[in-house]
Design a protein around this motif. Structure first.
Motif, mmCIF file in Angstrom:
data_model
loop_
_atom_site.group_PDB
_atom_site.id
_atom_site.type_symbol
_atom_site.label_atom_id
_atom_site.label_comp_id
_atom_site.label_asym_id
_atom_site.label_seq_id
_atom_site.Cartn_x
_atom_site.Cartn_y
_atom_site.Cartn_z
ATOM 1 N N PHE A 10 0.841 -1.201 0.000
ATOM 2 C CA PHE A 10 0.000 0.000 0.000
ATOM 3 C C PHE A 10 0.875 1.250 0.000
ATOM 4 N N GLU A 11 0.289 2.359 -0.430
ATOM 5 C CA GLU A 11 0.980 3.640 -0.372
ATOM 6 C C GLU A 11 -0.006 4.725 0.039
ATOM 7 N N THR A 12 0.507 5.757 0.692
ATOM 8 C CA THR A 12 -0.294 6.904 1.116
ATOM 9 C C THR A 12 0.008 8.081 0.198
ATOM 10 N N VAL A 13 -1.051 8.684 -0.336
ATOM 11 C CA VAL A 13 -0.889 9.758 -1.322
ATOM 12 C C VAL A 13 -1.703 10.975 -0.877
ATOM 13 N N GLU A 14 -1.111 12.143 -0.995
ATOM 14 C CA GLU A 14 -1.814 13.405 -0.732
ATOM 15 C C GLU A 14 -2.289 13.993 -2.067
ATOM 16 N N VAL A 15 -3.561 14.377 -2.105
ATOM 17 C CA VAL A 15 -4.156 14.907 -3.335
ATOM 18 C C VAL A 15 -4.741 16.290 -3.044
ATOM 19 N N VAL A 16 -4.429 17.243 -3.900
ATOM 20 C CA VAL A 16 -5.044 18.570 -3.831
ATOM 21 C C VAL A 16 -6.109 18.644 -4.909
ATOM 22 N N HIS A 17 -7.347 18.945 -4.506
ATOM 23 C CA HIS A 17 -8.462 18.939 -5.447
ATOM 24 C C HIS A 17 -8.636 20.309 -6.108
ATOM 25 N N PRO A 18 -9.126 20.325 -7.340
ATOM 26 C CA PRO A 18 -9.437 21.594 -7.998
ATOM 27 C C PRO A 18 -10.710 22.206 -7.407
ATOM 28 N N ASP A 19 -11.030 23.392 -7.866
ATOM 29 C CA ASP A 19 -12.280 24.020 -7.416
ATOM 30 C C ASP A 19 -13.464 23.122 -7.749
ATOM 31 N N LEU A 20 -14.506 23.231 -6.934
ATOM 32 C CA LEU A 20 -15.719 22.447 -7.189
ATOM 33 C C LEU A 20 -16.322 22.811 -8.538
ATOM 34 N N ALA A 21 -16.673 21.783 -9.277
ATOM 35 C CA ALA A 21 -17.398 21.980 -10.533
ATOM 36 C C ALA A 21 -18.893 21.845 -10.268
ATOM 37 N N PRO A 22 -19.735 22.368 -11.137
ATOM 38 C CA PRO A 22 -21.177 22.182 -10.960
ATOM 39 C C PRO A 22 -21.523 20.698 -10.853
ATOM 40 N N GLY A 23 -22.393 20.368 -9.908
ATOM 41 C CA GLY A 23 -22.808 18.986 -9.706
ATOM 42 C C GLY A 23 -21.933 18.205 -8.753
ATOM 43 N N GLN A 24 -20.877 18.858 -8.236
ATOM 44 C CA GLN A 24 -19.980 18.166 -7.312
ATOM 45 C C GLN A 24 -20.203 18.595 -5.867
ATOM 46 N N VAL A 25 -19.732 17.740 -4.951
ATOM 47 C CA VAL A 25 -19.749 18.056 -3.524
ATOM 48 C C VAL A 25 -18.404 17.662 -2.925
ATOM 49 N N ARG A 26 -18.140 18.233 -1.760
ATOM 50 C CA ARG A 26 -16.995 17.841 -0.955
ATOM 51 C C ARG A 26 -17.492 17.233 0.347
ATOM 52 N N VAL A 27 -16.869 16.131 0.731
ATOM 53 C CA VAL A 27 -17.305 15.381 1.916
ATOM 54 C C VAL A 27 -16.107 15.135 2.816
ATOM 55 N N ARG A 28 -16.308 15.372 4.107
ATOM 56 C CA ARG A 28 -15.304 15.004 5.101
ATOM 57 C C ARG A 28 -15.784 13.729 5.773
ATOM 58 N N ASN A 29 -15.030 12.665 5.616
ATOM 59 C CA ASN A 29 -15.452 11.372 6.152
ATOM 60 C C ASN A 29 -15.371 11.342 7.673
ATOM 61 N N ALA A 30 -16.278 10.561 8.249
ATOM 62 C CA ALA A 30 -16.230 10.263 9.682
ATOM 63 C C ALA A 30 -15.631 8.879 9.912
ATOM 64 N N PHE A 31 -16.109 7.885 9.138
ATOM 65 C CA PHE A 31 -15.628 6.509 9.265
ATOM 66 C C PHE A 31 -15.444 5.902 7.881
ATOM 67 N N VAL A 32 -14.446 5.028 7.758
ATOM 68 C CA VAL A 32 -14.322 4.198 6.566
ATOM 69 C C VAL A 32 -14.358 2.737 7.000
ATOM 70 N N SER A 33 -14.877 1.913 6.132
ATOM 71 C CA SER A 33 -15.079 0.500 6.429
ATOM 72 C C SER A 33 -13.857 -0.324 6.029
ATOM 73 N N VAL A 34 -13.609 -1.382 6.789
ATOM 74 C CA VAL A 34 -12.537 -2.340 6.511
ATOM 75 C C VAL A 34 -13.188 -3.713 6.447
ATOM 76 N N ASP A 35 -13.092 -4.393 5.295
ATOM 77 C CA ASP A 35 -13.876 -5.604 5.067
ATOM 78 C C ASP A 35 -13.044 -6.719 4.446
ATOM 79 N N PRO A 36 -13.386 -7.981 4.747
ATOM 80 C CA PRO A 36 -12.635 -9.108 4.173
ATOM 81 C C PRO A 36 -12.643 -9.148 2.646
#
Length: 339
Positions: free
Chosen positions: A24-50
Motif C-alpha cells: 500500500f501507499e499513502t498519497v496526498e491529493v489537492v483537489h481543484p475548485d468544485l465543478a457544478p454537480g460536485q460536492v466535498r465530503v469530510r469522512n467520519a468513518f471508513v469500512s474495513v472488510d474481508p
C-alpha cells in the motif's frame, strides 16, 4: 474556495499470500475548485472488510479488482462540507464507496444522503444498519430459507456479519444458534451478549467434533464466512434437507497454493443438501424490507453490536491486516474525522 486536500490509501502492489504494509501507499491529493454537480465530503468513518482482499488480486471475481495505484474503494460515511447541489446541502450525512480517504470530492451522484437516527452513531450505517446487516438477513432468508425452529450454525460468528446473523436468526425464530469464534473471550461474548445458544473456539482444534457436541440433533442451516474445515464440519452434521448460505471463505483468502475441498462432499447428495454462494448485488431489492425490520428491532432494544475502531486514515492498512488475522470483535472501522 479554500484549498481542499485528501489523504488516500492506494494499492501499490498485488499481495502474494498475506498482505503487508509494502503493498500500500499513502498519497496526498489537492483537489481543484468544485465543478457544478460536485460536492466535498469530510469522512467520519471508513469500512474495513474481508472482501477487499479479493479485490487486491486480479483473479476473476464478482467485482472488478483494484488497479495498481487505485484508492482502496469501499464503504464510508461522512458529512458534506461544500456543495453545488441543492439536494445535498452542507451538513448532510452521506454514504459512499470512495473508500480509504479522509475527504472526498466527486459528483453528487456518487453519494447517497441518509437520515441521522437520534442516539445511534453514524458508523452503524456501515455495518448492522447497512450492508453487513443486509448480508446476514439475505443469507438467512433468501438464500438458506431459514424456518422457525431450525438449528443454525454460523462460522466466524464474532465478526461483523456473524454477530448480525446470530441475532437475526434468533429474532426470526431459530430454535438453536451455534457459532464458532477464535478465542475464549469471543466465545463468551457470543453466548453472553449476542444470544448464541452455544459457541466454541475453533483455534482449540477439532471443529467437527466441537460442532457435533454443540448440535446433538444436527444442523439445518449453515451460514459460512470461513470455509475450509468449517464447511467440512457442517457437511458432516447437516440434517437431511440442510441449506448453506456461503458468504465468505476467509480461511483461504491468503493461500498461495490450491486448497483441497471437504472430503465429505458426497453428503450433499445423500442428504439432499443445498449449498448456495451469494453476493448482495442480486439482492438489493430486499433492502427496504430489511431496513423496516432492523429499525423496529433497534427501537425495541433487541439489537447489540460491537465495533473495533482504529483512529486515523494512516491506520487503515493496520486495521485491515489485523482484521484478516481476526483481531477485531464485531465491525472493523477506521475513524478518520469528527462525526
Amino acid at each position: 474556495m479554500a484549498e481542499f486536500r485528501s489523504t488516500q490509501i492506494r494499492l501499490a502492489a498485488r499481495p502474494t499470500g498475506w498482505p503487508t504494509h509494502d503493498d500500500f501507499e499513502t498519497v496526498e491529493v489537492v483537489h481543484p475548485d468544485l465543478a457544478p454537480g460536485q460536492v466535498r465530503v469530510r469522512n467520519a468513518f471508513v469500512s474495513v472488510d474481508p472482501y477487499m482482499r479479493g479485490r487486491m488480486s486480479d483473479a476473476r471475481s464478482y467485482v472488478a479488482p483494484y488497479g495498481i495505484g487505485d484508492t482502496i474503494a469501499g464503504g464510508a460515511i461522512g458529512r458534506v462540507v461544500e456543495s453545488t447541489v441543492d439536494e445535498m446541502p452542507v451538513g448532510a450525512v452521506v454514504l459512499h464507496q470512495h473508500g480509504w480517504t479522509d475527504t472526498v470530492q466527486d459528483e453528487a451522484a456518487t453519494f447517497r444522503v441518509v437520515p441521522e437516527i437520534p442516539g445511534l452513531p453514524l458508523s452503524l450505517r456501515l455495518h448492522i444498519l447497512g450492508m453487513t446487516g443486509l448480508t446476514a438477513y439475505v443469507g438467512l432468508t433468501a438464500i438458506a430459507g431459514m424456518k422457525e425452529g431450525d438449528t443454525v450454525f454460523v462460522s466466524g460468528a464474532a465478526g461483523a456479519v456473524g454477530t448480525a446473523v446470530g441475532q437475526i436468526a434468533k429474532l426470526l425464530g431459530a430454535g438453536r444458534v451455534i457459532g464458532s469464534a477464535g478465542s475464549a473471550e469471543k466465545v463468551a461474548l457470543l453466548t453472553d451478549k449476542y444470544g448464541y445458544d452455544a459457541a466454541f473456539d475453533y483455534k482449540s482444534g477439532d471443529v467437527r467434533g466441537q460442532l457435533a457436541a454443540a448440535a446433538p440433533e444436527g444442523v439445518d442451516v449453515f451460514f459460512d464466512n470461513v470455509g475450509g474445515d468449517h464447511l467440512e464440519a457442517a457437511l458432516a452434521e447437516f440434517n437431511d434437507g440442510g441449506r448453506a448460505a456461503l458468504c465468505g471463505a476467509i480461511s483461504v483468502y491468503n493461500s498461495t497454493e490450491s486448497v483441497p475441498g471437504p472430503g465429505n462432499m458426497s453428503n450433499i447428495i445423500t442428504r439432499g443438501l443445498t449449498l448456495q454462494g451469494f453476493t448482495l448485488g442480486s439482492w438489493l431489492h430486499l433492502a427496504p424490507e430489511f431496513q423496516e425490520k432492523m429499525t423496529a428491532w433497534f427501537a425495541e432494544g433487541r439489537i447489540a453490536y460491537d465495533e473495533t475502531v482504529y483512529e486515523g486514515i494512516d491506520r487503515a492498512v493496520h486495521a485491515f491486516l489485523d482484521m484478516m488475522r481476526g483481531v477485531n470483535t464485531g465491525k472493523m472501522l477506521v475513524r478518520v474525522g469528527e462525526v
